[in-house]
Design an enzyme around this catalytic site. Structure first.
Site, PDB file in Angstrom:
ATOM      1  N   ARG A  15     -71.925 -57.372  68.788  1.00 44.55           N
ATOM      2  CA  ARG A  15     -71.275 -56.169  69.321  1.00 44.55           C
ATOM      3  C   ARG A  15     -71.289 -56.149  70.848  1.00 44.55           C
ATOM      4  O   ARG A  15     -72.130 -56.752  71.476  1.00 44.55           O
ATOM      5  CB  ARG A  15     -72.001 -54.910  68.827  1.00 44.55           C
ATOM      6  CG  ARG A  15     -71.749 -54.558  67.400  1.00 44.55           C
ATOM      7  CD  ARG A  15     -72.656 -53.436  66.917  1.00 44.55           C
ATOM      8  NE  ARG A  15     -74.023 -53.864  66.757  1.00 44.55           N
ATOM      9  CZ  ARG A  15     -75.028 -53.086  66.333  1.00 44.55           C
ATOM     10  NH1 ARG A  15     -74.792 -51.816  66.065  1.00 44.55           N
ATOM     11  NH2 ARG A  15     -76.252 -53.565  66.188  1.00 44.55           N
ATOM     12  N   LYS A  74     -78.203 -52.925  71.759  1.00 46.77           N
ATOM     13  CA  LYS A  74     -79.577 -52.913  71.250  1.00 46.77           C
ATOM     14  C   LYS A  74     -80.602 -52.829  72.375  1.00 46.77           C
ATOM     15  O   LYS A  74     -80.293 -53.047  73.553  1.00 46.77           O
ATOM     16  CB  LYS A  74     -79.833 -54.187  70.429  1.00 46.77           C
ATOM     17  CG  LYS A  74     -79.064 -54.217  69.126  1.00 46.77           C
ATOM     18  CD  LYS A  74     -79.390 -53.053  68.190  1.00 46.77           C
ATOM     19  CE  LYS A  74     -80.731 -53.201  67.531  1.00 46.77           C
ATOM     20  NZ  LYS A  74     -80.983 -52.086  66.565  1.00 46.77           N
ATOM     21  N   TYR A  93     -79.202 -48.219  71.802  1.00 43.07           N
ATOM     22  CA  TYR A  93     -80.139 -47.994  70.696  1.00 43.07           C
ATOM     23  C   TYR A  93     -81.488 -48.517  71.144  1.00 43.07           C
ATOM     24  O   TYR A  93     -81.596 -49.677  71.581  1.00 43.07           O
ATOM     25  CB  TYR A  93     -79.694 -48.748  69.436  1.00 43.07           C
ATOM     26  CG  TYR A  93     -78.454 -48.183  68.802  1.00 43.07           C
ATOM     27  CD1 TYR A  93     -78.469 -46.915  68.219  1.00 43.07           C
ATOM     28  CD2 TYR A  93     -77.274 -48.901  68.775  1.00 43.07           C
ATOM     29  CE1 TYR A  93     -77.323 -46.382  67.630  1.00 43.07           C
ATOM     30  CE2 TYR A  93     -76.123 -48.377  68.192  1.00 43.07           C
ATOM     31  CZ  TYR A  93     -76.156 -47.117  67.628  1.00 43.07           C
ATOM     32  OH  TYR A  93     -75.032 -46.588  67.055  1.00 43.07           O
ATOM     33  N   HIS A  95     -84.844 -47.413  69.402  1.00 39.81           N
ATOM     34  CA  HIS A  95     -85.774 -47.534  68.257  1.00 39.81           C
ATOM     35  C   HIS A  95     -87.194 -47.796  68.729  1.00 39.81           C
ATOM     36  O   HIS A  95     -87.859 -48.733  68.263  1.00 39.81           O
ATOM     37  CB  HIS A  95     -85.278 -48.624  67.287  1.00 39.81           C
ATOM     38  CG  HIS A  95     -83.919 -48.310  66.727  1.00 39.81           C
ATOM     39  ND1 HIS A  95     -83.714 -47.263  65.844  1.00 39.81           N
ATOM     40  CD2 HIS A  95     -82.709 -48.860  66.941  1.00 39.81           C
ATOM     41  CE1 HIS A  95     -82.431 -47.204  65.538  1.00 39.81           C
ATOM     42  NE2 HIS A  95     -81.798 -48.147  66.198  1.00 39.81           N
ATOM     43  N   GLU A 117     -79.673 -43.257  69.296  1.00 42.33           N
ATOM     44  CA  GLU A 117     -79.982 -42.791  67.940  1.00 42.33           C
ATOM     45  C   GLU A 117     -80.579 -41.392  67.877  1.00 42.33           C
ATOM     46  O   GLU A 117     -80.654 -40.811  66.785  1.00 42.33           O
ATOM     47  CB  GLU A 117     -80.899 -43.788  67.205  1.00 42.33           C
ATOM     48  CG  GLU A 117     -82.331 -43.875  67.687  1.00 42.33           C
ATOM     49  CD  GLU A 117     -82.533 -44.872  68.829  1.00 42.33           C
ATOM     50  OE1 GLU A 117     -81.545 -45.270  69.465  1.00 42.33           O
ATOM     51  OE2 GLU A 117     -83.703 -45.226  69.088  1.00 42.33           O
ATOM     52  N   ASP A 267     -85.255 -50.606  61.270  1.00 41.83           N
ATOM     53  CA  ASP A 267     -85.200 -50.410  62.733  1.00 41.83           C
ATOM     54  C   ASP A 267     -86.139 -49.296  63.172  1.00 41.83           C
ATOM     55  O   ASP A 267     -86.459 -49.179  64.357  1.00 41.83           O
ATOM     56  CB  ASP A 267     -83.760 -50.155  63.212  1.00 41.83           C
ATOM     57  CG  ASP A 267     -83.105 -48.978  62.516  1.00 41.83           C
ATOM     58  OD1 ASP A 267     -83.670 -48.457  61.534  1.00 41.83           O
ATOM     59  OD2 ASP A 267     -82.016 -48.569  62.963  1.00 41.83           O
TER      60      ASP A 267
HETATM   61  N1  LIG Z   1     -80.911 -51.719  60.164  1.00 46.06           N
HETATM   62  C1  LIG Z   1     -79.848 -51.326  60.860  1.00 46.06           C
HETATM   63  O1  LIG Z   1     -79.116 -52.115  61.456  1.00 46.06           O
HETATM   64  C2  LIG Z   1     -79.501 -49.864  60.898  1.00 46.06           C
HETATM   65  C3  LIG Z   1     -78.242 -49.419  61.353  1.00 46.06           C
HETATM   66  C4  LIG Z   1     -77.970 -48.044  61.343  1.00 46.06           C
HETATM   67  C5  LIG Z   1     -78.931 -47.151  60.896  1.00 46.06           C
HETATM   68  N2  LIG Z   1     -80.156 -47.629  60.495  1.00 46.06           N
HETATM   69  C6  LIG Z   1     -81.231 -46.768  60.002  1.00 46.06           C
HETATM   70  O2  LIG Z   1     -80.883 -46.233  58.743  1.00 46.06           O
HETATM   71  C7  LIG Z   1     -81.761 -45.116  58.506  1.00 46.06           C
HETATM   72  C8  LIG Z   1     -80.960 -43.940  57.954  1.00 46.06           C
HETATM   73  O3  LIG Z   1     -80.117 -43.436  58.972  1.00 46.06           O
HETATM   74  P1  LIG Z   1     -79.096 -42.243  58.662  1.00 46.06           P
HETATM   75  O4  LIG Z   1     -78.186 -42.142  59.827  1.00 46.06           O
HETATM   76  O5  LIG Z   1     -78.529 -42.414  57.310  1.00 46.06           O
HETATM   77  O6  LIG Z   1     -80.073 -41.008  58.679  1.00 46.06           O
HETATM   78  P2  LIG Z   1     -79.746 -39.537  58.104  1.00 46.06           P
HETATM   79  O7  LIG Z   1     -80.550 -38.601  58.928  1.00 46.06           O
HETATM   80  O8  LIG Z   1     -78.294 -39.319  57.953  1.00 46.06           O
HETATM   81  O9  LIG Z   1     -80.372 -39.599  56.622  1.00 46.06           O
HETATM   82  C9  LIG Z   1     -81.731 -39.804  56.400  1.00 46.06           C
HETATM   83  C10 LIG Z   1     -82.127 -39.101  55.116  1.00 46.06           C
HETATM   84  O10 LIG Z   1     -83.515 -39.427  54.862  1.00 46.06           O
HETATM   85  C11 LIG Z   1     -84.057 -38.303  54.198  1.00 46.06           C
HETATM   86  N3  LIG Z   1     -85.525 -38.365  54.252  1.00 46.06           N
HETATM   87  C12 LIG Z   1     -86.310 -38.346  55.357  1.00 46.06           C
HETATM   88  N4  LIG Z   1     -87.605 -38.429  55.001  1.00 46.06           N
HETATM   89  C13 LIG Z   1     -87.632 -38.507  53.642  1.00 46.06           C
HETATM   90  C14 LIG Z   1     -88.679 -38.594  52.686  1.00 46.06           C
HETATM   91  N5  LIG Z   1     -89.967 -38.626  53.058  1.00 46.06           N
HETATM   92  N6  LIG Z   1     -88.352 -38.636  51.372  1.00 46.06           N
HETATM   93  C15 LIG Z   1     -87.056 -38.608  50.981  1.00 46.06           C
HETATM   94  N7  LIG Z   1     -86.021 -38.504  51.845  1.00 46.06           N
HETATM   95  C16 LIG Z   1     -86.300 -38.466  53.160  1.00 46.06           C
HETATM   96  C17 LIG Z   1     -83.485 -37.115  54.951  1.00 46.06           C
HETATM   97  O11 LIG Z   1     -83.558 -35.926  54.186  1.00 46.06           O
HETATM   98  C18 LIG Z   1     -82.044 -37.568  55.199  1.00 46.06           C
HETATM   99  O12 LIG Z   1     -81.141 -37.079  54.228  1.00 46.06           O
HETATM  100  C19 LIG Z   1     -82.427 -44.842  59.867  1.00 46.06           C
HETATM  101  O13 LIG Z   1     -83.718 -45.407  59.892  1.00 46.06           O
HETATM  102  C20 LIG Z   1     -81.549 -45.567  60.847  1.00 46.06           C
HETATM  103  O14 LIG Z   1     -82.226 -45.895  62.034  1.00 46.06           O
HETATM  104  C21 LIG Z   1     -80.434 -48.965  60.495  1.00 46.06           C
END
Ligand SMILES: NC(=O)c1ccc[n+]([C@@H]2O[C@H](COP(=O)([O-])OP(=O)(O)OC[C@H]3O[C@@H](n4cnc5c(N)ncnc54)[C@H](O)[C@@H]3O)[C@@H](O)[C@H]2O)c1
Length: 351
Positions: A15, A74, A93, A95, A117, A267
């Site tokens: 990206r 990143k 980002y 993290h 984020e 992340d």
């Molecule tokens: N690996 C990657 O490249 C990448 C890319 C984008 C996002 N992400 C990650 O994906 C994850 C999700 O992001 P998102 O935008 O969907 O977040 P979001 O806030 O839209 O959704 C997260 C959900 O987790 C739920 N939650 C939190 N704690 C909980 C628990 N203890 N039990 C049950 N549910 C719980 C919340 O209620 C919420 O609905 C984040 O960690 C984000 O950083 C990773």
């Protein structure tokens, strides 16, 4: 303001933070924009495209970090650490809950660092959302791929075909990433179960997608689903903080062998006990008969799509940084991670 856009250093990260069209708007606002040579190539944007938009093409990373504001995708990588300095503004980002080495650098070098984020507008995370949507969809693609027998998996097609049962997909988190994973898996024909602690998040998903089973998260429900789970996807988030550990080794032992676990939340440290971060050079490893994928920059594999989505989302905020006083803006206070050697985001403060 002088704005610098570097080439990303994270392995196989394709990206670029801003597209040539976005750069044109920043220049029209009166900013000077320097783009490191080759920064957009993997996303399909040549140096010539940025030059045509009015950017200066820089040959070195040092020229980028000499700008007032560096906008990147990143968190800074070790090669970038020596270029961090007092007075620099960084927007990307970060993290930091999962990157203590980067946090230490930002504090030591007194960088004013804003995290995409944690930018919060009306209770939502608009700069995380587009990448979460992409990561959720990629999680299903990873699962489909590694469940194939030549890849080491149990040899099953997630959606099944007529007269065969579909695979079962369990998603932790009904937010953006979790919903996109669930919708895609459901569209393939899989039997999809989503667990979240938020009734509102579950209701929002279920009201639009009746074929997706939505359950209030508790360990018993997860334990009940585990013995039939073919693909387990972790997608929970506590904004800015380390992810809650929802899946123990004991629970993983209940999954049938040859199945795949994708931890999107890696992340933020990951929600699966013992999972190790991976990158696109080797996105998945097999351990105790299960495949574990935990790529920290999942959208980096589809840079054309991701760069356009990211650029569109961040542009209004970069424009504001270029022309306005961020200290007077509530949104930038939600993004502020470190300033003048001090941690500013509450989720990063020691408990
Ligand atoms: N690996 C990657 O490249 C990448 C890319 C984008 C996002 N992400 C990650 O994906 C994850 C999700 O992001 P998102 O935008 O969907 O977040 P979001 O806030 O839209 O959704 C997260 C959900 O987790 C739920 N939650 C939190 N704690 C909980 C628990 N203890 N039990 C049950 N549910 C719980 C919340 O209620 C919420 O609905 C984040 O960690 C984000 O950083 C990773």
């Amino acid at each position: 303001m002088k704005i610098g856009i570097p080439r990303e250093r994270k392995p196989l990260e394709g990206r670029v933070a801003l597209t040539p069209a976005a750069v044109r708007e920043l220049i029209a606002d009166g900013n000077e924009v320097r783009v490191e040579t080759g920064a957009g190539v993997k996303a399909g944007f040549a140096d010539a495209d940025f030059r045509q938009s009015g950017a200066i093409i820089a040959d070195s990373l040092a020229e980028i970090y000499a700008c007032d504001l560096v906008v990147k995708v990143k968190e800074p990588q070790p090669e970038e650490f020596p270029l961090l300095r007092p007075g620099l503004m960084l927007f990307c980002y970060l993290h930091l809950a999962a990157c203590p080495d980067v946090l230490a650098q930002l504090l030591e070098k007194r960088v004013t660092a804003f995290a995409f984020e944690t930018v919060t507008v009306g209770g939502r995370l608009p700069l995380l959302a587009p990448m979460s949507a992409i990561a959720g969809r990629i999680a299903v693609q990873i699962g489909m791929h590694y469940l194939q027998q030549p890849e080491g998996g149990a040899g099953l097609l997630l959606g099944g075909v007529m007269n065969t049962p579909p695979g079962k997909v369990v998603v932790l988190g009904a937010g953006v990433a979790g919903s996109h994973a669930a919708i895609m898996a459901s569209a393939l024909g899989a039997d999809v179960w989503v667990l979240d602690q938020s009734e509102a998040a579950l209701e929002a998903l279920h009201s639009q997608h009746r074929s997706i089973n939505c359950l209030r998260y508790d360990e018993r429900a997860l334990t009940m689903l585990a013995p039939d789970t073919d693909l387990l996807i972790g997608a929970v988030l506590l904004p800015g903080a380390e992810a809650p550990r929802l899946v123990s080794r004991a629970l993983l032992a209940k999954l049938p062998r040859g199945r795949v676990v994708v931890d999107i939340a890696i992340d933020q440290g990951g929600c699966i006990e013992g999972i190790r971060p991976t990158d696109w050079r080797a996105p998945l490893y097999w351990e105790d008969g299960l495949g574990f994928a935990a790529v920290t920059n999942m959208p980096g594999a589809v840079p054309r799509t991701s760069a356009q989505a990211l650029s569109r989302a961040i542009l209004p905020h970069v424009r504001f940084l270029g022309t306005g006083d961020w200290k007077k803006d509530q949104v930038f206070h939600t993004a502020l991670a470190t300033e003048n050697g001090v941690i500013r985001h509450p989720a990063l403060l020691p408990a």
